[in-house]
Motif scaffolding. Sequence first.
Motif, PDB file in Angstrom:
ATOM      1  N   GLY A   1      43.563  54.862  39.816  1.00 46.02           N
ATOM      2  CA  GLY A   1      42.451  55.286  38.977  1.00 46.02           C
ATOM      3  C   GLY A   1      41.877  54.195  38.090  1.00 46.02           C
ATOM      4  N   ALA A   2      42.701  53.249  37.650  1.00 45.46           N
ATOM      5  CA  ALA A   2      42.229  52.218  36.732  1.00 45.46           C
ATOM      6  C   ALA A   2      41.728  50.964  37.456  1.00 45.46           C
ATOM      7  N   LEU A   3      41.751  50.978  38.778  1.00 42.79           N
ATOM      8  CA  LEU A   3      41.360  49.791  39.539  1.00 42.79           C
ATOM      9  C   LEU A   3      39.865  49.808  39.845  1.00 42.79           C
ATOM     10  N   ASP A   4      39.296  48.617  40.036  1.00 43.31           N
ATOM     11  CA  ASP A   4      37.897  48.542  40.453  1.00 43.31           C
ATOM     12  C   ASP A   4      37.768  49.094  41.875  1.00 43.31           C
ATOM     13  N   ALA A   5      36.549  49.426  42.273  1.00 42.91           N
ATOM     14  CA  ALA A   5      36.311  50.118  43.550  1.00 42.91           C
ATOM     15  C   ALA A   5      36.841  49.343  44.750  1.00 42.91           C
ATOM     16  N   MET A   6      36.621  48.032  44.788  1.00 44.17           N
ATOM     17  CA  MET A   6      37.078  47.232  45.927  1.00 44.17           C
ATOM     18  C   MET A   6      38.603  47.199  46.004  1.00 44.17           C
TER      19      MET A   6
END
Length: 191
Positions: free
Chosen positions: A99-104
């Motif tokens: 959830g806290a990661l960027d989309a890529m």
Amino acid sequence: RVAGRDVDGPLPEVGMVFQAATLLPWRTIRQNVMVPVEIQRLDRAEYGRRADQLLEMVGLDGFGDKYPDELSGGMQQRAGICRALVHDPAVLLMDEPFGALDAMTREYMNVELLRIWRESGKTVVLVTHSIPEAVFLSDRVVVLSPRPGRIAEVIDIDLDRPRDLSVMASDRAGVYVERIRTFFNAQGVID
């Protein structure tokens, strides 16, 4: 209840991956992975080899002596997955681990999770608020109602395996995503 037993504390047959990597900053990545081994007083040499194998499996070989702040968020989450798997649990619980990661990075980690699941053979229960992620990763999606959270629907996902990200652009995946989204629209949860 797990395997017919009431749960009244931590279970050694369950591994947990949290929303944040929750790595101890004063420990190296390998030392972080070994925390369950220490807590359960397992054989350090045997499980140390397993930790090294897991780090290699998730692409972190060579990073065992690094500290968490020296790794990216995705690398930290992979270390958290290793920590959850090191004691060889039958079940892996994952609470919005990406959830806290960027989309890529999130897409990359979704593909990585499928590979880890395939190689480890574990039962994985993943909590996510991302409908496309749920469809992409799952064989079965359990839709929970808004408060109070109750099982509203169970949807079997019939998409071929192995899966890659192109599956998400398929009409079949889109049907599942829309079916789940329609449920939330009917509840007034999504505008």
